[in-house]
Design an enzyme around this catalytic site. Structure first.
Site, PDB file in Angstrom:
ATOM      1  N   ASP A 172       0.815  -1.212   0.000  1.00  0.00           N
ATOM      2  CA  ASP A 172       0.000   0.000   0.000  1.00  0.00           C
ATOM      3  C   ASP A 172       0.848   1.261   0.000  1.00  0.00           C
ATOM      4  OD1 ASP A 172       0.558   0.048   2.764  1.00  0.00           O
ATOM      5  OD2 ASP A 172      -1.172  -1.286   3.083  1.00  0.00           O
TER       6      ASP A 172
ATOM      7  N   MET B 120      -1.291   8.977  12.355  1.00  0.00           N
ATOM      8  CA  MET B 120      -2.484   9.367  11.576  1.00  0.00           C
ATOM      9  C   MET B 120      -3.141  10.627  12.164  1.00  0.00           C
ATOM     10  SD  MET B 120      -4.124   5.604  10.967  1.00  0.00           S
ATOM     11  CE  MET B 120      -3.754   4.943  12.587  1.00  0.00           C
TER      12      MET B 120
ATOM     13  N   ASP C 179       5.573  -1.386  11.063  1.00  0.00           N
ATOM     14  CA  ASP C 179       5.309  -2.734  11.577  1.00  0.00           C
ATOM     15  C   ASP C 179       3.863  -3.101  11.243  1.00  0.00           C
ATOM     16  OD1 ASP C 179       6.209  -4.937  13.709  1.00  0.00           O
ATOM     17  OD2 ASP C 179       4.078  -4.454  13.964  1.00  0.00           O
TER      18      ASP C 179
ATOM     19  N   LYS D 187      -4.036   3.096  -0.053  1.00  0.00           N
ATOM     20  CA  LYS D 187      -5.194   3.880   0.352  1.00  0.00           C
ATOM     21  C   LYS D 187      -4.780   5.332   0.530  1.00  0.00           C
ATOM     22  CE  LYS D 187      -5.771   0.042   3.379  1.00  0.00           C
ATOM     23  NZ  LYS D 187      -5.414  -0.326   4.721  1.00  0.00           N
TER      24      LYS D 187
HETATM   25  N1  SAH Z   1       2.269   0.331  10.647  1.00  0.00           N
HETATM   26  C1  SAH Z   1       2.780   1.659  10.522  1.00  0.00           C
HETATM   27  C2  SAH Z   1       1.757   2.714  10.872  1.00  0.00           C
HETATM   28  C3  SAH Z   1       0.543   2.680  10.009  1.00  0.00           C
HETATM   29  S1  SAH Z   1      -0.606   3.953  10.388  1.00  0.00           S
HETATM   30  C4  SAH Z   1       4.055   1.798  11.380  1.00  0.00           C
HETATM   31  O1  SAH Z   1       4.342   0.929  12.191  1.00  0.00           O
HETATM   32  O2  SAH Z   1       4.774   2.770  11.195  1.00  0.00           O
HETATM   33  C5  SAH Z   1      -0.124   5.229   9.305  1.00  0.00           C
HETATM   34  C6  SAH Z   1       0.549   6.354  10.031  1.00  0.00           C
HETATM   35  O3  SAH Z   1       1.877   5.989  10.349  1.00  0.00           O
HETATM   36  C7  SAH Z   1       0.695   7.629   9.244  1.00  0.00           C
HETATM   37  O4  SAH Z   1      -0.492   8.383   9.271  1.00  0.00           O
HETATM   38  C8  SAH Z   1       1.803   8.318   9.982  1.00  0.00           C
HETATM   39  O5  SAH Z   1       1.336   8.916  11.145  1.00  0.00           O
HETATM   40  C9  SAH Z   1       2.668   7.144  10.390  1.00  0.00           C
HETATM   41  N2  SAH Z   1       3.803   6.936   9.481  1.00  0.00           N
HETATM   42  C10 SAH Z   1       4.090   5.835   8.776  1.00  0.00           C
HETATM   43  N3  SAH Z   1       5.234   5.963   8.097  1.00  0.00           N
HETATM   44  C11 SAH Z   1       5.695   7.199   8.386  1.00  0.00           C
HETATM   45  C12 SAH Z   1       6.848   7.923   8.010  1.00  0.00           C
HETATM   46  N4  SAH Z   1       7.771   7.418   7.183  1.00  0.00           N
HETATM   47  N5  SAH Z   1       7.007   9.162   8.517  1.00  0.00           N
HETATM   48  C13 SAH Z   1       6.102   9.695   9.353  1.00  0.00           C
HETATM   49  N6  SAH Z   1       4.991   9.054   9.738  1.00  0.00           N
HETATM   50  C14 SAH Z   1       4.786   7.816   9.269  1.00  0.00           C
END
Ligand code: SAH
Length: 495
Positions: free
Chosen positions: A36, A172, A91, A58
């Site tokens: 995604d 988010m 993760d 998404k």
């Molecule tokens: N599973 C992911 C999170 C998914 S929810 C994890 O463990 O990182 C999606 C949110 O993750 C985004 O809205 C943002 O807040 C954060 N996010 C994911 N990758 C990011 C990045 N490279 N830099 C900043 N925020 C990030």
């Protein structure tokens, strides 16, 4: 029909170095990869060419593919007997809906595995100089979704959060940043509490805004921060400047287009990325061995000269194909254009007798002339398209050059010329060429593009001459090596 397998893989926050070894292994064995929006281009580039790629990305308001459909795709592909990798940002179990995606496979008895990933909740801050815990400032950190329900309502117990005195991390949360900060203030948090938002964490285009809980919203909107971005509130945010390492790398944020041959692994691009550059890696040529045995007269010579590492490899392949080995070179002197070519010769057990002080064709010709006598026979191993400069110089000096074409250089069109054109026009990046054919192939993919005023760093004079005739402004590093090119760029970051 036998069942395939589903592997849920955490891709990490973006920097390809933050993908785990298990994750890479899973990707390399994948037949189908379902990914995604949060998975970075650098990670997507690691997907094997033969694998089917399914983008279920998404955008926050409209879902390209709905969750139940994603779940079904995974199961259907596994049922076809495929090795399916479900690749998710960070993760898979940290707000990644990884749990939901395992329900159907578990129900249907489809084998699955989970490869955890480095979550942005920790890594984005590490790259912004913010340790999520620090003994002097807090004893816990808390990861919270800032995603609002329909109608914009947050279901967060702000009073409880403020009482924890830990680092608060909101994922988010960009869209509801103002509401989140107001919620904390209303629950009694000090307005001067440090707070931070990190956009595109760990990626070359990472940006951070450091403020306080009362000023973060306006600071973030002034900086035009967009998703993906992650918010932290807590005293540790104040350490960001002191521990800033990412933004202070020598080439931080510098855009560089690095052209290379598809037939050898990228070397300059990763070196520049480590220095902080925002690199676009562009394969523009392919080298292919001609695959023929050596003509019999090839070894009836006093010298053999090599102009590239690839040439060395092709020569020894051809030698082998002729039923011979290194012993057939007994008594023949060997010259190499530079250190990389000489290094490759060593792998075949040969120490070059001659390497010119400056690693280019001109100096190689002169050095050979200095070391040989008239009528010495010199085997010149080169590309099929070689322009013949070395042959000509040797001939003029009364040597007897014998040409051995070993490989062909085939131009590769740019995969996405429109993006490259846009980057060129909008960002005016530096471009690097390590051969004349690369400069020519790059330009051929962008007809009508005027390269006047664009800077090209070229490995040697011949390459520079080709780039110059295409309109580039050229520079050449002191040595014709990748290391020297990387050093040149880091010593001239404004270049
Ligand atoms: N599973 C992911 C999170 C998914 S929810 C994890 O463990 O990182 C999606 C949110 O993750 C985004 O809205 C943002 O807040 C954060 N996010 C994911 N990758 C990011 C990045 N490279 N830099 C900043 N925020 C990030």
């Amino acid at each position: 029909m036998h069942n395939g397998k589903i592997t849920l893989v955490g891709a990490g926050p973006g920097d390809r170095g933050l993908l785990t070894l298990r994750g890479l292994e899973a990707l390399q064995g994948a037949e189908v990869v379902v990914y995604d929006r949060l998975v970075s281009d650098d990670i997507l580039a690691l997907i094997p060419a033969g694998a089917e790629k399914i983008n279920v990305g998404k955008a926050s308001s409209h879902h390209l593919v709905r969750q139940p459909d994603i779940n079904r795709i995974l199961v259907e592909k596994a049922k076809e007997g495929k090795n399916v990798v479900r690749l998710k940002g960070g993760d898979p179990f940290v707000f990644g809906r990884g749990g939901e995606e395992l329900e159907l496979p578990a129900e249907e008895g489809i084998p699955f595995e989970v490869v955890p990933g480095i979550t942005s909740a920790v890594a984005a801050f590490a790259y912004a100089g913010i340790p999520v815990t620090h003994r002097d400032y807090c004893s816990s950190f808390h990861v919270i979704t800032g995603h609002a329900r329909e109608g914009g309502e947050l279901s967060i117990d702000f009073d409880a959060l403020v009482r924890l005195h830990g680092t608060l991390i909101f994922l988010m949360g960009v869209a509801s940043l103002g509401k989140l900060m107001q919620g904390l203030l209303d629950a009694g948090m000090e307005p001067s509490m440090p707070a931070a938002v990190v956009e595109n964490g760990t990626r070359t285009n990472q940006r951070k805004v450091i403020a306080t809980v009362s000023t973060l919203e306006s600071a973030a909107s002034a900086a035009d921060i967009h998703s993906p971005a992650i918010i932290a509130v807590g005293k540790v945010c104040a350490l960001s400047d002191r521990f800033d390492w990412f933004d202070s790398r020598p080439l931080h944020g510098k855009r560089i287009l690095v052209t290379r041959s598809d037939s050898s692994p990228a070397k300059l691009a990763p070196a520049l990325q480590k220095l902080g550059a925002d690199v676009l890696d562009l394969p523009v040529i392919r080298t292919e061995p001609l695959g023929e045995p050596l003509p019999p007269e090839s070894l009836d010579v006093n010298w053999i000269t090599f102009s590239s590492k690839f040439g060395v490899r092709c020569f020894f392949d051809a030698l082998c194909r002729s039923g011979l080995d290194t012993r057939a070179l007994h008594g023949i002197h060997i010259a190499a254009v530079g250190s990389v070519t000489a290094e490759e010769l060593r792998r075949y057990g040969i120490i070059a007798d001659l390497i010119p002080e400056t690693f280019d064709g001109e100096h190689l010709a002169q050095a050979l002339i200095d070391r040989t006598d008239p009528y010495d026979r010199i085997l010149v191993c080169e590309a099929k398209i070689a322009k013949g400069g070395l042959m000509k110089k040797l001939g003029e000096a009364m040597r007897i050059p014998v040409r051995l074409p070993l490989y062909d250089t085939i131009p590769l069109p740019l995969r996405d010329p429109e993006t490259v054109r846009r980057i060129l026009l909008e960002e005016r990046p530096l471009i690097t060429f390590t051969s004349a054919s690369m400069a020519e192939s790059f330009a051929a993919s962008l007809p009508d593009m005027d390269f006047t005023g664009f800077h090209a760093l070229c490995i040697g004079e011949k390459t520079a001459a080709a780039a110059l005739s295409l309109g580039f402004e050229t520079a050449v590093p002191p040595e014709a090596t990748i290391d020297s090119m990387a050093q040149y760029i880091s010593a001239h970051p404004a270049y």
